[in-house]
Design an enzyme around this catalytic site. Structure first.
Site, PDB file in Angstrom:
ATOM      1  N   TYR A 131      43.918  88.218 -14.639  1.00  0.00           N
ATOM      2  CA  TYR A 131      42.741  87.324 -15.359  1.00  0.00           C
ATOM      3  C   TYR A 131      43.224  85.966 -14.926  1.00  0.00           C
ATOM      4  CZ  TYR A 131      40.556  84.997 -19.200  1.00  0.00           C
ATOM      5  OH  TYR A 131      39.732  83.856 -20.008  1.00  0.00           O
ATOM      6  N   GLY A 174      26.394  85.701 -18.443  1.00  0.00           N
ATOM      7  CA  GLY A 174      27.145  86.345 -19.679  1.00  0.00           C
ATOM      8  C   GLY A 174      26.828  85.633 -20.931  1.00  0.00           C
ATOM      9  N   GLY A 175      25.523  85.588 -21.356  1.00  0.00           N
ATOM     10  CA  GLY A 175      25.121  84.733 -22.302  1.00  0.00           C
ATOM     11  C   GLY A 175      24.894  85.552 -23.548  1.00  0.00           C
ATOM     12  N   ARG A 227      26.780  87.132 -25.607  1.00  0.00           N
ATOM     13  CA  ARG A 227      27.608  86.969 -26.838  1.00  0.00           C
ATOM     14  C   ARG A 227      28.727  85.987 -26.715  1.00  0.00           C
ATOM     15  NH1 ARG A 227      31.707  92.265 -26.925  1.00  0.00           N
ATOM     16  NH2 ARG A 227      33.204  91.077 -25.595  1.00  0.00           N
ATOM     17  N   ILE A 285      39.537  80.921 -27.975  1.00  0.00           N
ATOM     18  CA  ILE A 285      38.248  80.742 -28.549  1.00  0.00           C
ATOM     19  C   ILE A 285      38.026  82.225 -29.391  1.00  0.00           C
ATOM     20  CG2 ILE A 285      36.017  80.065 -28.367  1.00  0.00           C
ATOM     21  CD1 ILE A 285      37.782  77.859 -27.413  1.00  0.00           C
ATOM     22  N   ASN A 327      29.806  81.750 -16.742  1.00  0.00           N
ATOM     23  CA  ASN A 327      30.690  82.186 -17.758  1.00  0.00           C
ATOM     24  C   ASN A 327      31.008  83.351 -17.945  1.00  0.00           C
ATOM     25  OD1 ASN A 327      31.064  81.756 -20.869  1.00  0.00           O
ATOM     26  ND2 ASN A 327      29.585  83.450 -20.469  1.00  0.00           N
ATOM     27  N   ASP A 370      24.576  92.554 -13.111  1.00  0.00           N
ATOM     28  CA  ASP A 370      25.883  92.935 -13.026  1.00  0.00           C
ATOM     29  C   ASP A 370      26.512  91.825 -11.767  1.00  0.00           C
ATOM     30  OD1 ASP A 370      28.547  93.749 -12.563  1.00  0.00           O
ATOM     31  OD2 ASP A 370      28.296  95.646 -12.738  1.00  0.00           O
ATOM     32  N   LYS A 422      40.986  83.082 -13.098  1.00  0.00           N
ATOM     33  CA  LYS A 422      40.703  81.781 -13.534  1.00  0.00           C
ATOM     34  C   LYS A 422      41.204  80.664 -12.744  1.00  0.00           C
ATOM     35  CE  LYS A 422      38.288  83.466 -16.838  1.00  0.00           C
ATOM     36  NZ  LYS A 422      36.562  83.189 -16.953  1.00  0.00           N
ATOM     37  N   SER A 472      40.196  78.690 -17.815  1.00  0.00           N
ATOM     38  CA  SER A 472      40.996  79.258 -18.894  1.00  0.00           C
ATOM     39  C   SER A 472      42.113  78.231 -18.926  1.00  0.00           C
ATOM     40  CB  SER A 472      41.169  80.780 -18.843  1.00  0.00           C
ATOM     41  OG  SER A 472      42.273  80.879 -19.815  1.00  0.00           O
TER      42      SER A 472
HETATM   43  N1  LIG Z   1      37.419  83.637 -25.934  1.00  0.00           N
HETATM   44  C1  LIG Z   1      38.482  82.885 -25.110  1.00  0.00           C
HETATM   45  O1  LIG Z   1      39.595  82.675 -25.984  1.00  0.00           O
HETATM   46  C2  LIG Z   1      38.518  82.506 -23.832  1.00  0.00           C
HETATM   47  C3  LIG Z   1      37.356  82.856 -22.959  1.00  0.00           C
HETATM   48  N2  LIG Z   1      37.462  82.309 -21.682  1.00  0.00           N
HETATM   49  C4  LIG Z   1      36.287  82.350 -20.801  1.00  0.00           C
HETATM   50  O2  LIG Z   1      35.115  82.330 -21.242  1.00  0.00           O
HETATM   51  C5  LIG Z   1      34.204  83.315 -20.885  1.00  0.00           C
HETATM   52  C6  LIG Z   1      33.229  83.878 -22.091  1.00  0.00           C
HETATM   53  O3  LIG Z   1      34.484  84.399 -22.758  1.00  0.00           O
HETATM   54  P1  LIG Z   1      34.070  85.089 -24.351  1.00  0.00           P
HETATM   55  O4  LIG Z   1      32.803  84.706 -24.679  1.00  0.00           O
HETATM   56  O5  LIG Z   1      35.358  85.059 -25.153  1.00  0.00           O
HETATM   57  O6  LIG Z   1      33.759  86.792 -23.903  1.00  0.00           O
HETATM   58  P2  LIG Z   1      32.996  87.929 -24.295  1.00  0.00           P
HETATM   59  O7  LIG Z   1      33.621  89.182 -23.916  1.00  0.00           O
HETATM   60  O8  LIG Z   1      32.637  87.689 -25.710  1.00  0.00           O
HETATM   61  O9  LIG Z   1      31.491  87.742 -23.756  1.00  0.00           O
HETATM   62  C7  LIG Z   1      31.638  87.799 -22.108  1.00  0.00           C
HETATM   63  C8  LIG Z   1      30.211  87.788 -21.637  1.00  0.00           C
HETATM   64  O10 LIG Z   1      30.091  88.150 -20.351  1.00  0.00           O
HETATM   65  C9  LIG Z   1      29.136  89.291 -19.871  1.00  0.00           C
HETATM   66  N3  LIG Z   1      29.574  90.170 -18.701  1.00  0.00           N
HETATM   67  C10 LIG Z   1      30.983  90.585 -18.443  1.00  0.00           C
HETATM   68  N4  LIG Z   1      31.036  91.293 -17.385  1.00  0.00           N
HETATM   69  C11 LIG Z   1      29.757  91.124 -16.885  1.00  0.00           C
HETATM   70  C12 LIG Z   1      29.216  91.408 -15.534  1.00  0.00           C
HETATM   71  N5  LIG Z   1      29.952  92.371 -14.625  1.00  0.00           N
HETATM   72  N6  LIG Z   1      27.985  90.919 -15.307  1.00  0.00           N
HETATM   73  C13 LIG Z   1      27.299  90.003 -16.235  1.00  0.00           C
HETATM   74  N7  LIG Z   1      27.759  89.680 -17.458  1.00  0.00           N
HETATM   75  C14 LIG Z   1      29.128  90.131 -17.717  1.00  0.00           C
HETATM   76  C15 LIG Z   1      29.194  90.093 -21.017  1.00  0.00           C
HETATM   77  O11 LIG Z   1      28.012  90.814 -21.451  1.00  0.00           O
HETATM   78  C16 LIG Z   1      29.147  88.659 -22.440  1.00  0.00           C
HETATM   79  O12 LIG Z   1      28.062  88.267 -22.375  1.00  0.00           O
HETATM   80  C17 LIG Z   1      34.853  84.221 -20.085  1.00  0.00           C
HETATM   81  O13 LIG Z   1      34.893  83.921 -18.660  1.00  0.00           O
HETATM   82  C18 LIG Z   1      36.269  84.112 -20.340  1.00  0.00           C
HETATM   83  O14 LIG Z   1      37.218  84.478 -19.405  1.00  0.00           O
HETATM   84  C19 LIG Z   1      38.540  81.388 -21.150  1.00  0.00           C
HETATM   85  C20 LIG Z   1      39.581  80.975 -21.820  1.00  0.00           C
HETATM   86  C21 LIG Z   1      39.543  81.540 -23.472  1.00  0.00           C
HETATM   87  C1  LIG Z   2      40.709  85.208 -23.795  1.00  0.00           C
HETATM   88  C2  LIG Z   2      41.616  85.016 -22.642  1.00  0.00           C
HETATM   89  C3  LIG Z   2      41.801  86.523 -22.061  1.00  0.00           C
HETATM   90  C4  LIG Z   2      43.144  84.697 -22.956  1.00  0.00           C
HETATM   91  C5  LIG Z   2      44.139  85.522 -23.619  1.00  0.00           C
HETATM   92  C6  LIG Z   2      45.317  84.882 -23.867  1.00  0.00           C
HETATM   93  C7  LIG Z   2      45.542  83.909 -23.497  1.00  0.00           C
HETATM   94  C8  LIG Z   2      47.074  83.117 -23.665  1.00  0.00           C
HETATM   95  O1  LIG Z   2      47.585  83.795 -24.568  1.00  0.00           O
HETATM   96  O2  LIG Z   2      47.497  82.618 -22.844  1.00  0.00           O
HETATM   97  C9  LIG Z   2      44.707  82.787 -22.786  1.00  0.00           C
HETATM   98  O3  LIG Z   2      45.131  81.606 -22.254  1.00  0.00           O
HETATM   99  C10 LIG Z   2      43.294  83.548 -22.578  1.00  0.00           C
HETATM  100  O4  LIG Z   2      42.321  82.673 -21.811  1.00  0.00           O
END
Ligand SMILES: NC(=O)C1=CN([C@@H]2O[C@H](COP(=O)(O)OP(=O)(O)OC[C@H]3O[C@@H](n4cnc5c(N)ncnc54)[C@H](O)[C@@H]3O)[C@@H](O)[C@H]2O)C=CC1
Ligand SMILES: CC(C)c1ccc(C(=O)O)c(O)c1O
Length: 242
Positions: A150, A8-9, A11, A183, A79, A52, A154, A136
């Site tokens: 979710y 998932g790199g 974005r 984030i 990720n 996927d 996690k 998370s």
């Molecule tokens: N943004 C946040 O506040 C937080 C994010 N996270 C975790 O960090 C990781 C990255 O999050 P973000 O960059 O914010 O999300 P994002 O939605 O911006 O990016 C997610 C990435 O995962 C890929 N992806 C999704 N489903 C897929 C699949 N079936 N196969 C292959 N690739 C797939 C997408 O193409 C994308 O590159 C996630 O696991 C998310 O749960 C954890 C805590 C907080």
């Molecule tokens: C980005 C993810 C889905 C997310 C969203 C909201 C909270 C929260 O309000 O607790 C999180 O801890 C998350 O990881």
């Protein structure tokens, strides 16, 4: 030359991890997504593979392809993930469709199981490996906006991390998690989180950035973390202190 796979790199946090790892000398970085993100161009030493991760046959095809070209995978960063958040609330269990539950668990948790299952035999053969699972903050305290599908996925990643850390003894492989707070990426765009919210609730006074999580990953794959195993590194600006 070491070989790193970051799922998932295309974005967000994954892209920040890919960009930071690509700056390391002697590191070939491979990333995957379901489809390329328009407008994203990876640095030269980064390869993109379509995959996927919620389907084991797609993961098998990707790992086979990487092994055929590079013969090994030294670093695995799980990720890729999905979520469903809404502003000022969360989807309660009564409103959560079974299909959504399975989609989130299949992507966030089973995806990491598939990659670990496929990659660990290659790491064992080389007696070296670094595995990082992106969990998370919500799995640490129950979440506010995140829903139980979710949070369970996690928390499952932390369980996977601990279970593998116990299992992988004497193999030269370490397994750890990073638990990001909020984030600033597209994933939380629907939650409409503001700098004002962060100033009020996060002791470090801002939302996290992809680079913050990439830095934690870089530490965990560095020789400075050689004795860190089975740990979860909270990276949330002090929002959740465990
Ligand atoms: N943004 C946040 O506040 C937080 C994010 N996270 C975790 O960090 C990781 C990255 O999050 P973000 O960059 O914010 O999300 P994002 O939605 O911006 O990016 C997610 C990435 O995962 C890929 N992806 C999704 N489903 C897929 C699949 N079936 N196969 C292959 N690739 C797939 C997408 O193409 C994308 O590159 C996630 O696991 C998310 O749960 C954890 C805590 C907080
Ligand atoms: C980005 C993810 C889905 C997310 C969203 C909201 C909270 C929260 O309000 O607790 C999180 O801890 C998350 O990881």
């Amino acid at each position: 030359m070491k070989v790193a796979l970051v799922t998932g790199g295309t974005r967000g946090i994954g892209l920040s991890i890919v960009e930071l790892l690509a700056q390391e000398a002697n590191l070939r970085v491979i990333t995957c997504g379901t489809k390329p993100q328009p407008g994203v161009e990876f640095p030269e030493q980064v390869e993109y593979v379509q995959c996927d991760i919620s389907h084991s046959n797609s993961v098998t095809a990707m790992i086979d392809q990487i092994i055929a070209v590079h013969s090994k995978i030294d670093i695995l960063v799980n990720n890729a993930g999905i979520s469903h958040v809404k502003p000022n609330g969360r989807f309660l269990i009564e409103d959560l469709e079974e299909q959504t539950w399975h989609q989130v668990l299949n992507t966030n948790l089973s995806g990491a199981f598939y990659t670990c299952k496929q990659v660990i035999p290659h790491m064992k053969k080389n007696r070296y490996g670094r595995i990082i699972n992106i969990s998370s903050a919500s799995a640490r305290f129950g979440g506010i906006l995140a829903s139980v599908d979710y949070i369970s996925s996690k928390a499952g990643l932390i369980g996977l991390t601990k279970g593998l850390a116990y299992e992988l003894r004497g193999c030269g492989i370490t397994v750890n998690s990073v638990a990001p707070g909020r984030i600033d990426t597209d994933m939380i765009a629907d939650a409409k989180l503001s700098d004002e919210w962060a100033e009020q609730h996060v002791p470090l006074g801002r939302l996290g950035r992809g680079e913050d999580i990439a830095g934690a990953v870089l530490f965990l794959i560095s020789k400075h973390a050689d004795y860190v195993h089975g740990a979860t590194l909270d990276c949330n600006g002090g929002w959740v202190i465990t």
